[in-house]
Write an enzyme that holds these catalytic residues in place. Structure first.
Site, PDB file in Angstrom:
ATOM      1  N   SER A  17      48.674  37.886  30.578  1.00  0.00           N
ATOM      2  CA  SER A  17      47.870  36.684  30.322  1.00  0.00           C
ATOM      3  C   SER A  17      46.703  37.045  29.420  1.00  0.00           C
ATOM      4  O   SER A  17      45.827  37.824  29.806  1.00  0.00           O
ATOM      5  CB  SER A  17      47.336  36.113  31.642  1.00  0.00           C
ATOM      6  OG  SER A  17      46.249  35.247  31.373  1.00  0.00           O
TER       7      SER A  17
ATOM      8  N   MET B  83      46.557  23.815  31.849  1.00  0.00           N
ATOM      9  CA  MET B  83      45.684  23.374  32.945  1.00  0.00           C
ATOM     10  C   MET B  83      44.806  22.266  32.377  1.00  0.00           C
ATOM     11  O   MET B  83      43.598  22.429  32.189  1.00  0.00           O
ATOM     12  CB  MET B  83      44.848  24.568  33.442  1.00  0.00           C
ATOM     13  CG  MET B  83      45.665  25.562  34.252  1.00  0.00           C
ATOM     14  SD  MET B  83      44.929  27.210  34.315  1.00  0.00           S
ATOM     15  CE  MET B  83      45.648  27.927  32.843  1.00  0.00           C
TER      16      MET B  83
ATOM     17  N   HIS C  12      50.713  27.775  29.716  1.00  0.00           N
ATOM     18  CA  HIS C  12      50.360  27.223  31.025  1.00  0.00           C
ATOM     19  C   HIS C  12      49.229  26.218  30.801  1.00  0.00           C
ATOM     20  O   HIS C  12      48.100  26.603  30.549  1.00  0.00           O
ATOM     21  CB  HIS C  12      49.935  28.410  31.918  1.00  0.00           C
ATOM     22  CG  HIS C  12      49.357  28.022  33.234  1.00  0.00           C
ATOM     23  ND1 HIS C  12      48.683  28.927  34.041  1.00  0.00           N
ATOM     24  CD2 HIS C  12      49.352  26.838  33.912  1.00  0.00           C
ATOM     25  CE1 HIS C  12      48.293  28.327  35.141  1.00  0.00           C
ATOM     26  NE2 HIS C  12      48.671  27.058  35.091  1.00  0.00           N
TER      27      HIS C  12
ATOM     28  N   HIS D 183      51.801  35.112  28.181  1.00  0.00           N
ATOM     29  CA  HIS D 183      51.273  33.973  28.943  1.00  0.00           C
ATOM     30  C   HIS D 183      49.971  33.486  28.311  1.00  0.00           C
ATOM     31  O   HIS D 183      49.030  34.260  28.143  1.00  0.00           O
ATOM     32  CB  HIS D 183      51.045  34.418  30.387  1.00  0.00           C
ATOM     33  CG  HIS D 183      50.666  33.315  31.321  1.00  0.00           C
ATOM     34  ND1 HIS D 183      51.587  32.481  31.926  1.00  0.00           N
ATOM     35  CD2 HIS D 183      49.448  32.919  31.770  1.00  0.00           C
ATOM     36  CE1 HIS D 183      50.961  31.622  32.718  1.00  0.00           C
ATOM     37  NE2 HIS D 183      49.653  31.861  32.636  1.00  0.00           N
TER      38      HIS D 183
ATOM     39  N   MET E 250      43.022  25.574  29.022  1.00  0.00           N
ATOM     40  CA  MET E 250      42.118  24.912  29.981  1.00  0.00           C
ATOM     41  C   MET E 250      41.248  23.891  29.260  1.00  0.00           C
ATOM     42  O   MET E 250      40.799  24.140  28.139  1.00  0.00           O
ATOM     43  CB  MET E 250      41.236  25.953  30.656  1.00  0.00           C
ATOM     44  CG  MET E 250      42.012  27.070  31.323  1.00  0.00           C
ATOM     45  SD  MET E 250      40.917  28.186  32.210  1.00  0.00           S
ATOM     46  CE  MET E 250      42.082  29.449  32.723  1.00  0.00           C
TER      47      MET E 250
ATOM     48  N   MET F 207      50.664  29.243  41.723  1.00  0.00           N
ATOM     49  CA  MET F 207      49.323  29.817  41.518  1.00  0.00           C
ATOM     50  C   MET F 207      48.931  30.604  42.764  1.00  0.00           C
ATOM     51  O   MET F 207      48.928  30.068  43.878  1.00  0.00           O
ATOM     52  CB  MET F 207      48.288  28.725  41.268  1.00  0.00           C
ATOM     53  CG  MET F 207      48.351  28.035  39.919  1.00  0.00           C
ATOM     54  SD  MET F 207      48.345  29.131  38.484  1.00  0.00           S
ATOM     55  CE  MET F 207      46.787  30.004  38.654  1.00  0.00           C
TER      56      MET F 207
ATOM     57  N   ASP G 251      46.925  30.718  28.614  1.00  0.00           N
ATOM     58  CA  ASP G 251      46.275  29.771  29.527  1.00  0.00           C
ATOM     59  C   ASP G 251      45.456  28.760  28.747  1.00  0.00           C
ATOM     60  O   ASP G 251      44.509  29.114  28.053  1.00  0.00           O
ATOM     61  CB  ASP G 251      45.368  30.532  30.493  1.00  0.00           C
ATOM     62  CG  ASP G 251      46.167  31.328  31.507  1.00  0.00           C
ATOM     63  OD1 ASP G 251      47.012  30.720  32.195  1.00  0.00           O
ATOM     64  OD2 ASP G 251      45.960  32.542  31.596  1.00  0.00           O
TER      65      ASP G 251
ATOM     66  N   GLY H 186      41.588  28.610  36.663  1.00  0.00           N
ATOM     67  CA  GLY H 186      40.335  28.456  35.916  1.00  0.00           C
ATOM     68  C   GLY H 186      39.773  29.771  35.421  1.00  0.00           C
ATOM     69  O   GLY H 186      39.138  29.811  34.375  1.00  0.00           O
ATOM     70  N   PHE H 187      40.029  30.841  36.158  1.00  0.00           N
ATOM     71  CA  PHE H 187      39.420  32.119  35.798  1.00  0.00           C
ATOM     72  C   PHE H 187      40.373  33.277  36.098  1.00  0.00           C
ATOM     73  O   PHE H 187      41.203  33.182  36.997  1.00  0.00           O
ATOM     74  CB  PHE H 187      38.123  32.330  36.586  1.00  0.00           C
ATOM     75  CG  PHE H 187      37.136  31.213  36.370  1.00  0.00           C
ATOM     76  CD1 PHE H 187      36.310  31.204  35.248  1.00  0.00           C
ATOM     77  CD2 PHE H 187      37.073  30.143  37.260  1.00  0.00           C
ATOM     78  CE1 PHE H 187      35.434  30.154  35.019  1.00  0.00           C
ATOM     79  CE2 PHE H 187      36.200  29.081  37.043  1.00  0.00           C
ATOM     80  CZ  PHE H 187      35.380  29.093  35.917  1.00  0.00           C
ATOM     81  N   GLY H 188      40.171  34.366  35.347  1.00  0.00           N
ATOM     82  CA  GLY H 188      40.906  35.586  35.634  1.00  0.00           C
ATOM     83  C   GLY H 188      40.170  36.405  36.681  1.00  0.00           C
ATOM     84  O   GLY H 188      39.084  36.037  37.136  1.00  0.00           O
TER      85      GLY H 188
ATOM     86  N   ASP I 246      51.167  33.672  39.399  1.00  0.00           N
ATOM     87  CA  ASP I 246      50.037  33.797  38.470  1.00  0.00           C
ATOM     88  C   ASP I 246      48.729  33.920  39.250  1.00  0.00           C
ATOM     89  O   ASP I 246      48.328  32.985  39.943  1.00  0.00           O
ATOM     90  CB  ASP I 246      50.023  32.535  37.581  1.00  0.00           C
ATOM     91  CG  ASP I 246      48.971  32.597  36.495  1.00  0.00           C
ATOM     92  OD1 ASP I 246      48.240  33.602  36.401  1.00  0.00           O
ATOM     93  OD2 ASP I 246      48.884  31.614  35.734  1.00  0.00           O
ATOM     94  N   GLY I 247      48.088  35.080  39.099  1.00  0.00           N
ATOM     95  CA  GLY I 247      46.768  35.278  39.704  1.00  0.00           C
ATOM     96  C   GLY I 247      46.753  36.462  40.655  1.00  0.00           C
ATOM     97  O   GLY I 247      47.513  36.501  41.624  1.00  0.00           O
ATOM     98  N   GLY I 248      45.934  37.450  40.335  1.00  0.00           N
ATOM     99  CA  GLY I 248      45.786  38.592  41.242  1.00  0.00           C
ATOM    100  C   GLY I 248      46.987  39.522  41.275  1.00  0.00           C
ATOM    101  O   GLY I 248      47.121  40.326  42.202  1.00  0.00           O
TER     102      GLY I 248
ATOM    103  N   GLY J 132      46.644  39.222  33.982  1.00  0.00           N
ATOM    104  CA  GLY J 132      45.589  39.281  32.971  1.00  0.00           C
ATOM    105  C   GLY J 132      44.684  40.466  33.207  1.00  0.00           C
ATOM    106  O   GLY J 132      44.719  41.466  32.477  1.00  0.00           O
TER     107      GLY J 132
HETATM  108  C1  DX5 Z   1      44.065  31.500  35.927  1.00  0.00           C
HETATM  109  C2  DX5 Z   1      45.158  31.786  34.937  1.00  0.00           C
HETATM  110  C3  DX5 Z   1      45.795  33.116  35.025  1.00  0.00           C
HETATM  111  C4  DX5 Z   1      44.903  34.291  34.925  1.00  0.00           C
HETATM  112  C5  DX5 Z   1      45.440  35.321  35.846  1.00  0.00           C
HETATM  113  O1  DX5 Z   1      43.777  30.144  35.920  1.00  0.00           O
HETATM  114  O2  DX5 Z   1      46.190  30.833  35.036  1.00  0.00           O
HETATM  115  O3  DX5 Z   1      46.884  33.228  34.103  1.00  0.00           O
HETATM  116  O4  DX5 Z   1      44.794  34.867  33.664  1.00  0.00           O
HETATM  117  O5  DX5 Z   1      44.441  36.191  35.994  1.00  0.00           O
HETATM  118  P1  DX5 Z   1      44.458  37.604  36.689  1.00  0.00           P
HETATM  119  O6  DX5 Z   1      45.732  38.285  36.387  1.00  0.00           O
HETATM  120  O7  DX5 Z   1      43.275  38.208  36.046  1.00  0.00           O
HETATM  121  O8  DX5 Z   1      44.269  37.335  38.144  1.00  0.00           O
HETATM  122 ZN    ZN Z   2      48.100  31.123  33.851  1.00  0.00          ZN
END
Ligand code: DX5
Ligand code: ZN
Length: 253
Positions: free
Chosen positions: A10, A71, A69, A35, A39, A140, A37, A145-147, A178-180, A200
């Site tokens: 990401s 959002m 993706h 990927h 927003m 998700m 993102d 919203g955030f990495g 997606d996420g963590g 990401g």
């Molecule tokens: C968050 C994004 C993710 C994000 C994942 O809203 O959709 O794609 O980049 O972030 P990491 O891998 O840093 O948790």
């Molecule tokens: Zn994403």
């Protein structure tokens, strides 16, 4: 044949001053899908990129699937522009689309693979009536919203539920998380049935991008192989996105 595992770096955590170079490094290291993102500052409390950035990346990365993706609240208005810019997969949030079925068909009508996304608080059964028409379901595992947020373990149950539903209904959609996603979570994530892993922070935020991507993909594929060995039920035949020619260009499988 074992499940095909894709790593989707990401770019949200990349250095935007050298976005093309960072993205290429992640793909050279092991990323199989990119990927992106998007927003809007309304559906999620952050702003990122629009079609011009996707188009610029497409010029420098011609042969890898772009997983956009969205959002955003008014996805229908922007889908044609993202398709034109070079998106291959476009996913929209169930929570943001009043006419979800129409939006997914709109994505397909622009030559892209439609995906649907659910937030951590949205149950899988909200997707019952669109699973036949999606290419992928994105679960998700953080609030969007955030990495660099903490992985929400509840998403593992959702992966398992989706894999069960897919099998019992004889469907073909792929499962994305997606996420963590990181070295310490990826084993559980793959064992829960996820095949497309968005990462990401774990890829871009520290150390060597190529090496981070390589290690993460390797960890995911080892976990998938071990799981398939332990339980043949987990073996699944899917198309391998990297090797198919159609997946290297605009119209992707
Ligand atoms: C968050 C994004 C993710 C994000 C994942 O809203 O959709 O794609 O980049 O972030 P990491 O891998 O840093 O948790
Ligand atoms: Zn994403």
């Amino acid at each position: 044949m074992a499940t095909v595992i894709d790593l989707a770096p990401s770019i949200l955590s990349a250095n935007f001053a050298q976005l093309g170079a960072d993205a290429k490094a992640a793909l050279e290291g092991g990323g199989t899908v990119l990927h992106l993102d998007v927003m809007d500052g309304h559906f999620v409390p952050n702003l990122t990129i629009g079609p011009p950035v996707v188009a610029s990346l497409r010029k420098t990365i011609p042969d890898v699937a772009f997983d956009c993706h969205l959002m955003i609240e008014n996805a229908d208005e922007f889908i044609p522009a993202f398709a034109e810019a070079g998106a291959n997969w476009i996913s929209v949030h169930q929570e943001a689309c009043v006419h979800l079925d129409r939006t997914l068909h709109l994505i397909e009508s622009h030559g892209c693979k439609p995906g649907v996304v659910i937030n951590p608080a949205t149950p899988v059964h909200m997707l019952d009536d669109v699973l036949e028409i999606v290419h992928h379901v994105l679960v998700m595992s953080v609030n969007p919203g955030f990495g660099a947020q903490h992985f929400i373990p509840n998403s593992l149950k959702k992966g398992e539920t989706l894999a069960r539903i897919r099998e019992s209904r004889g469907l073909e959609f792929r499962i994305e998380i997606d996420g963590g996603v990181a070295l310490d979570t990826v084993g559980d994530i793959v064992r829960a049935g996820a095949e497309i892993l968005v990462a990401g922070n774990a890829v871009f935020s520290h150390g060597d991008i190529r090496e981070n991507a390589r290690k993460l993909l390797q960890a995911a594929r080892s976990a998938a192989a071990a799981a398939a060995k332990a339980s043949p039920r987990l073996r699944r035949t899917t198309t391998a996105p990297r090797s198919s020619k159609s997946d290297r260009h605009r119209r992707q499988t």
